[in-house]
Design a protein around this motif. Structure first.
Motif, PDB file in Angstrom:
ATOM      1  N   PRO A   1      48.329  46.704  68.700  1.00 41.14           N
ATOM      2  CA  PRO A   1      49.546  47.513  68.862  1.00 41.14           C
ATOM      3  C   PRO A   1      50.336  47.082  70.096  1.00 41.14           C
ATOM      4  CG  PRO A   1      47.618  48.776  69.484  1.00 41.14           C
ATOM      5  CD  PRO A   1      47.124  47.466  68.955  1.00 41.14           C
ATOM      6  N   LYS A   2      51.622  47.381  70.065  1.00 38.34           N
ATOM      7  CA  LYS A   2      52.469  47.092  71.220  1.00 38.34           C
ATOM      8  C   LYS A   2      52.346  48.247  72.205  1.00 38.34           C
ATOM      9  CE  LYS A   2      55.692  44.264  68.714  1.00 38.34           C
ATOM     10  NZ  LYS A   2      56.795  44.277  67.814  1.00 38.34           N
ATOM     11  N   LEU A   3      52.288  47.886  73.480  1.00 40.17           N
ATOM     12  CA  LEU A   3      52.197  48.888  74.538  1.00 40.17           C
ATOM     13  C   LEU A   3      53.432  48.781  75.421  1.00 40.17           C
ATOM     14  CD1 LEU A   3      48.461  48.437  75.616  1.00 40.17           C
ATOM     15  CD2 LEU A   3      49.401  50.067  73.966  1.00 40.17           C
ATOM     16  N   ARG A   4      54.012  49.941  75.714  1.00 37.88           N
ATOM     17  CA  ARG A   4      55.178  50.001  76.599  1.00 37.88           C
ATOM     18  C   ARG A   4      54.768  50.757  77.863  1.00 37.88           C
ATOM     19  NH1 ARG A   4      58.914  53.686  77.944  1.00 37.88           N
ATOM     20  NH2 ARG A   4      58.252  55.183  76.388  1.00 37.88           N
ATOM     21  N   LEU A   5      54.949  50.134  79.020  1.00 35.34           N
ATOM     22  CA  LEU A   5      54.570  50.751  80.287  1.00 35.34           C
ATOM     23  C   LEU A   5      55.359  52.044  80.513  1.00 35.34           C
ATOM     24  CD1 LEU A   5      52.919  50.538  82.921  1.00 35.34           C
ATOM     25  CD2 LEU A   5      54.837  49.267  83.884  1.00 35.34           C
ATOM     26  N   VAL A   6      54.639  53.121  80.818  1.00 30.45           N
ATOM     27  CA  VAL A   6      55.269  54.412  81.080  1.00 30.45           C
ATOM     28  C   VAL A   6      55.091  54.813  82.543  1.00 30.45           C
ATOM     29  CG1 VAL A   6      55.276  56.877  80.470  1.00 30.45           C
ATOM     30  CG2 VAL A   6      54.916  55.174  78.696  1.00 30.45           C
ATOM     31  N   ILE A   7      53.876  54.654  83.077  1.00 26.14           N
ATOM     32  CA  ILE A   7      53.619  55.014  84.477  1.00 26.14           C
ATOM     33  C   ILE A   7      52.859  53.869  85.150  1.00 26.14           C
ATOM     34  CG2 ILE A   7      52.739  56.751  86.069  1.00 26.14           C
ATOM     35  CD1 ILE A   7      52.571  58.686  83.641  1.00 26.14           C
TER      36      ILE A   7
ATOM     37  N   SER B   1      44.766  50.028  83.972  1.00 21.54           N
ATOM     38  CA  SER B   1      45.046  50.677  85.258  1.00 21.54           C
ATOM     39  C   SER B   1      46.389  51.400  85.305  1.00 21.54           C
ATOM     40  CB  SER B   1      44.984  49.639  86.384  1.00 21.54           C
ATOM     41  OG  SER B   1      45.956  48.635  86.172  1.00 21.54           O
ATOM     42  N   GLU B   2      47.149  51.338  84.202  1.00 21.38           N
ATOM     43  CA  GLU B   2      48.442  52.011  84.127  1.00 21.38           C
ATOM     44  C   GLU B   2      48.505  52.790  82.824  1.00 21.38           C
ATOM     45  OE1 GLU B   2      51.370  49.088  86.444  1.00 21.38           O
ATOM     46  OE2 GLU B   2      50.372  48.094  84.755  1.00 21.38           O
ATOM     47  N   VAL B   3      49.514  53.649  82.679  1.00 24.37           N
ATOM     48  CA  VAL B   3      49.666  54.445  81.461  1.00 24.37           C
ATOM     49  C   VAL B   3      50.751  53.808  80.593  1.00 24.37           C
ATOM     50  CG1 VAL B   3      50.272  56.707  80.492  1.00 24.37           C
ATOM     51  CG2 VAL B   3      48.909  56.570  82.600  1.00 24.37           C
ATOM     52  N   TYR B   4      50.401  53.645  79.319  1.00 21.27           N
ATOM     53  CA  TYR B   4      51.289  53.011  78.347  1.00 21.27           C
ATOM     54  C   TYR B   4      51.508  53.923  77.150  1.00 21.27           C
ATOM     55  CZ  TYR B   4      50.094  48.706  80.813  1.00 21.27           C
ATOM     56  OH  TYR B   4      49.919  47.740  81.776  1.00 21.27           O
ATOM     57  N   GLU B   5      52.615  53.714  76.486  1.00 21.84           N
ATOM     58  CA  GLU B   5      52.852  54.360  75.193  1.00 21.84           C
ATOM     59  C   GLU B   5      52.548  53.338  74.108  1.00 21.84           C
ATOM     60  OE1 GLU B   5      56.395  56.324  72.442  1.00 21.84           O
ATOM     61  OE2 GLU B   5      56.888  55.588  74.446  1.00 21.84           O
ATOM     62  N   MET B   6      51.817  53.767  73.095  1.00 23.59           N
ATOM     63  CA  MET B   6      51.588  52.902  71.943  1.00 23.59           C
ATOM     64  C   MET B   6      52.853  52.951  71.097  1.00 23.59           C
ATOM     65  SD  MET B   6      47.642  53.673  70.873  1.00 23.59           S
ATOM     66  CE  MET B   6      47.587  52.372  69.655  1.00 23.59           C
ATOM     67  N   VAL B   7      53.432  51.792  70.850  1.00 23.70           N
ATOM     68  CA  VAL B   7      54.701  51.708  70.131  1.00 23.70           C
ATOM     69  C   VAL B   7      54.440  51.137  68.747  1.00 23.70           C
ATOM     70  CG1 VAL B   7      57.027  50.752  70.146  1.00 23.70           C
ATOM     71  CG2 VAL B   7      55.912  51.324  72.302  1.00 23.70           C
ATOM     72  N   LYS B   8      54.868  51.884  67.748  1.00 26.79           N
ATOM     73  CA  LYS B   8      54.718  51.423  66.356  1.00 26.79           C
ATOM     74  C   LYS B   8      55.905  50.565  65.990  1.00 26.79           C
ATOM     75  CE  LYS B   8      52.153  55.488  64.990  1.00 26.79           C
ATOM     76  NZ  LYS B   8      52.196  56.752  64.297  1.00 26.79           N
ATOM     77  N   ASP B   9      55.647  49.539  65.207  1.00 25.18           N
ATOM     78  CA  ASP B   9      56.754  48.709  64.720  1.00 25.18           C
ATOM     79  C   ASP B   9      57.607  49.522  63.764  1.00 25.18           C
ATOM     80  OD1 ASP B   9      56.208  46.348  66.068  1.00 25.18           O
ATOM     81  OD2 ASP B   9      54.718  45.733  64.587  1.00 25.18           O
ATOM     82  N   GLU B  10      58.896  49.395  63.934  1.00 28.30           N
ATOM     83  CA  GLU B  10      59.832  50.133  63.063  1.00 28.30           C
ATOM     84  C   GLU B  10      60.114  49.340  61.816  1.00 28.30           C
ATOM     85  OE1 GLU B  10      60.844  53.292  63.711  1.00 28.30           O
ATOM     86  OE2 GLU B  10      59.575  53.165  65.449  1.00 28.30           O
TER      87      GLU B  10
END
Length: 177
Positions: A4-10, A168-177
């Motif tokens: 899955p794609k991860l987008r950095l949140v924190i 070590s950081e918080v990410y959002e799991m991003v679903k492919d659109e």
């Protein structure tokens, strides 16, 4: 299985700064009164460890509880299960529940009510992340690190099917659109 794609949140530097702020607030609120920190497993292990490293109060006890409501899904089952109970008596003591994330609130409400029945002097909640998107029950959170609107988060203890906790950081799991 596709990764899955991860987008950095924190980012980790923001996490570190926020943890220092939270520990200072807790130290100020309790001065040197004894506190029992009860960290929820498995998600809050990294947060609790880093938070406790900054607590200056010498009168601290630490215990762990394990509850679950997610299993291997990204949706709460709505059923909360106690897997491991606390071992330290908390009657008449200041207690702080250390949570990774407050999402639906069901798990925290279960734990809060269970601990309240043990008659602590005070019962507070410290959560790294307060995410109200799927909140189903109202539960007080006294110390909040970050408010995140939405998204399925992983990293820094948060997992998806037991994976990604080690980040070590918080990410959002991003679903492919």
């Amino acid at each position: 299985m596709e990764k899955p794609k991860l987008r950095l949140v924190i980012p980790k530097d923001e996490i570190s700064l926020k943890i220092k702020e939270l520990s200072e607030k807790i130290d100020k609120d309790f001065d040197e009164e004894p506190i029992v920190f009860i960290a929820t497993l498995k998600g809050a292990f990294m947060f609790a460890s880093d938070l406790l490293k900054h607590i200056k109060n010498p009168n601290v006890e630490v215990d762990f509880v394990r509850v679950k409501s997610y299993g291997l899904s990204d949706k709460s089952s709505g059923k909360v299960e106690l897997i491991k109970d606390i071992e330290i008596p908390v009657e008449g003591k200041n207690v702080i529940i250390v949570e990774d994330i407050v999402d639906t609130g069901l798990t925290l409400k279960f734990l809060y009510e269970r601990l309240k029945a043990l008659k602590p002097k005070t019962l507070k909640v410290c959560a790294l992340i307060d995410k109200k998107e799927r909140r189903e029950v109202d539960i007080p959170v006294d110390y909040i690190g970050f408010e995140v609107e939405k998204g399925f988060l992983v990293g820094y203890g948060l997992d998806f099917a037991e994976k990604y906790r080690h980040l070590s950081e918080v990410y959002e799991m991003v679903k492919d659109e």
